[in-house]
Design a protein around this motif. Structure first.
Motif, PDB file in Angstrom:
ATOM      1  N   CYS A 117       0.893  -1.257  -0.034  1.00 11.99           N
ATOM      2  CA  CYS A 117      -0.067   0.067   0.082  1.00 11.99           C
ATOM      3  C   CYS A 117       0.917   1.183  -0.122  1.00 11.99           C
ATOM      4  O   CYS A 117       0.446   2.472  -0.601  1.00 11.99           O
ATOM      5  CB  CYS A 117      -0.782  -0.082   1.213  1.00 11.99           C
ATOM      6  SG  CYS A 117      -1.979  -1.495   1.459  1.00 11.99           S
TER       7      CYS A 117
ATOM      8  N   GLN B  88      -6.122   4.801   1.652  1.00 12.94           N
ATOM      9  CA  GLN B  88      -7.067   4.387   0.892  1.00 12.94           C
ATOM     10  C   GLN B  88      -6.566   2.939   0.325  1.00 12.94           C
ATOM     11  O   GLN B  88      -7.452   1.962   0.104  1.00 12.94           O
ATOM     12  CB  GLN B  88      -7.414   5.161  -0.443  1.00 12.94           C
ATOM     13  CG  GLN B  88      -7.949   6.487   0.040  1.00 12.94           C
ATOM     14  CD  GLN B  88      -9.445   6.527   0.676  1.00 12.94           C
ATOM     15  OE1 GLN B  88     -10.315   5.458   0.476  1.00 12.94           O
ATOM     16  NE2 GLN B  88      -9.523   6.915   2.100  1.00 12.94           N
ATOM     17  N   GLU B  89      -5.351   2.798  -0.060  1.00 15.70           N
ATOM     18  CA  GLU B  89      -5.061   1.327  -0.634  1.00 15.70           C
ATOM     19  C   GLU B  89      -5.185   0.266   0.526  1.00 15.70           C
ATOM     20  O   GLU B  89      -5.256  -0.582   0.164  1.00 15.70           O
ATOM     21  CB  GLU B  89      -3.488   1.533  -1.082  1.00 15.70           C
ATOM     22  CG  GLU B  89      -3.589   2.463  -2.495  1.00 15.70           C
ATOM     23  CD  GLU B  89      -2.211   2.182  -3.178  1.00 15.70           C
ATOM     24  OE1 GLU B  89      -1.846   1.015  -3.239  1.00 15.70           O
ATOM     25  OE2 GLU B  89      -2.122   3.078  -4.038  1.00 15.70           O
TER      26      GLU B  89
ATOM     27  N   LEU C 270      -7.260   0.181   2.830  1.00 15.17           N
ATOM     28  CA  LEU C 270      -8.535  -0.064   3.111  1.00 15.17           C
ATOM     29  C   LEU C 270      -8.804  -1.252   2.003  1.00 15.17           C
ATOM     30  O   LEU C 270      -9.977  -1.857   2.290  1.00 15.17           O
ATOM     31  CB  LEU C 270      -9.555   0.996   2.873  1.00 15.17           C
ATOM     32  CG  LEU C 270      -9.241   2.057   3.983  1.00 15.17           C
ATOM     33  CD1 LEU C 270     -10.269   3.343   3.816  1.00 15.17           C
ATOM     34  CD2 LEU C 270      -9.648   1.593   5.437  1.00 15.17           C
ATOM     35  N   SER C 271      -8.363  -1.227   0.990  1.00 13.63           N
ATOM     36  CA  SER C 271      -8.808  -2.152  -0.001  1.00 13.63           C
ATOM     37  C   SER C 271      -8.259  -3.667   0.254  1.00 13.63           C
ATOM     38  O   SER C 271      -8.919  -4.527  -0.134  1.00 13.63           O
ATOM     39  CB  SER C 271      -8.006  -1.787  -1.378  1.00 13.63           C
ATOM     40  OG  SER C 271      -6.751  -2.003  -1.241  1.00 13.63           O
ATOM     41  N   LEU C 272      -7.475  -3.704   1.370  1.00 14.09           N
ATOM     42  CA  LEU C 272      -7.051  -5.090   1.832  1.00 14.09           C
ATOM     43  C   LEU C 272      -7.962  -5.607   3.243  1.00 14.09           C
ATOM     44  O   LEU C 272      -7.690  -6.590   3.541  1.00 14.09           O
ATOM     45  CB  LEU C 272      -5.382  -4.986   2.495  1.00 14.09           C
ATOM     46  CG  LEU C 272      -4.449  -4.691   1.721  1.00 14.09           C
ATOM     47  CD1 LEU C 272      -3.133  -4.764   2.370  1.00 14.09           C
ATOM     48  CD2 LEU C 272      -4.380  -5.857   0.705  1.00 14.09           C
ATOM     49  N   ASN C 273      -8.994  -4.903   3.217  1.00 14.82           N
ATOM     50  CA  ASN C 273     -10.201  -5.325   4.134  1.00 14.82           C
ATOM     51  C   ASN C 273     -10.644  -6.752   3.787  1.00 14.82           C
ATOM     52  O   ASN C 273     -10.714  -7.195   2.434  1.00 14.82           O
ATOM     53  CB  ASN C 273     -11.245  -4.366   3.999  1.00 14.82           C
ATOM     54  CG  ASN C 273     -12.319  -4.883   5.386  1.00 14.82           C
ATOM     55  OD1 ASN C 273     -11.997  -5.290   6.351  1.00 14.82           O
ATOM     56  ND2 ASN C 273     -13.490  -4.264   4.990  1.00 14.82           N
TER      57      ASN C 273
ATOM     58  N   SER D  61      -8.800  -9.365   3.809  1.00 14.66           N
ATOM     59  CA  SER D  61      -7.533 -10.263   3.304  1.00 14.66           C
ATOM     60  C   SER D  61      -7.258 -10.958   4.418  1.00 14.66           C
ATOM     61  O   SER D  61      -7.421 -10.724   5.454  1.00 14.66           O
ATOM     62  CB  SER D  61      -6.403  -9.245   2.814  1.00 14.66           C
ATOM     63  OG  SER D  61      -5.967  -8.458   3.919  1.00 14.66           O
TER      64      SER D  61
END
Length: 197
Positions: free
Chosen positions: A91, A122-123, A125-128, A130
């Motif tokens: 991220c 923000q990047e 949060l995309s790993l939520n 995972s």
């Protein structure tokens, strides 16, 4: 004559004891002054003695740090900060990883990851949802605590536990014991004599 010698020896020992006590008192006062001086120096370095202007600066600084941080929940108890850092390395540049522990040093199961850039949040949060160590992570933006804004619900008065006078009693739900934990009802004696009881 012999009695006078005993009195003089007692007076000398009392004076020497008094001198020793004065020396010890002086040493303790010096030590206390040195400790106060060291405490003042540490407080000055740590910034615990803050004026209101400095406090607002530190609050703004904390908000800026929290804007660059994420909360990571459901972290495996065997995870190390290095493994969490490795997971979020894609991220952006990770500045710090904090895995919270209890008073015995055991991990609580969540962590905070601070990045150098705000865009990295923000990047991250995309790993939520995972996976790390076979557990699904919950990643959310870190919120800033506002001092003095603790959510506090006042306790209800329990008429069965004492300290209750003058109001209509609160009827607890049926699943609780109406007499309080570990209490049993007291049966009063009937007013009239009854031979069958």
């Amino acid at each position: 004559m012999e009695n006078d010698d005993v009195e003089m020896q007692a007076a000398e020992t009392n004076e020497s004891d008094l001198d020793d006590m004065k020396k010890r008192l002086k040493e303790m006062e010096d030590e206390a002054a040195a400790l106060r001086e060291m405490q003042a120096k540490v407080e000055k370095e740590m910034g615990s003695v803050q004026d209101p202007a400095n406090a607002s600066v530190s609050q703004a600084n904390r908000e800026e740090i929290d804007a660059r941080s994420v909360f990571v929940g459901n972290v495996d108890y065997s995870c190390t900060p290095e493994e969490v850092q490795q997971h979020f390395q894609s991220c952006g540049t990770v500045n710090r990883v904090t895995i919270r522990t209890d008073k015995f040093g055991q991990p609580k199961g969540y962590a905070y990851v601070e990045f150098l850039e705000v865009e990295a949040v923000q990047e991250a949060l995309s790993l939520n949802e995972s996976e790390l160590h076979g557990r699904q992570l919950k990643v959310t933006a870190k919120r800033t605590n506002i001092p003095g804004m603790k959510q506090h619900r006042p306790r209800r008065a329990n008429p069965y536990m004492g300290g209750f006078r003058g109001r209509t009693p609160y009827a607890p739900p049926f699943m609780y014991s109406p007499y309080g934990y570990g209490k049993v009802p007291r049966f009063r004696m009937p007013m009239r004599y009854s031979p069958y009881y």
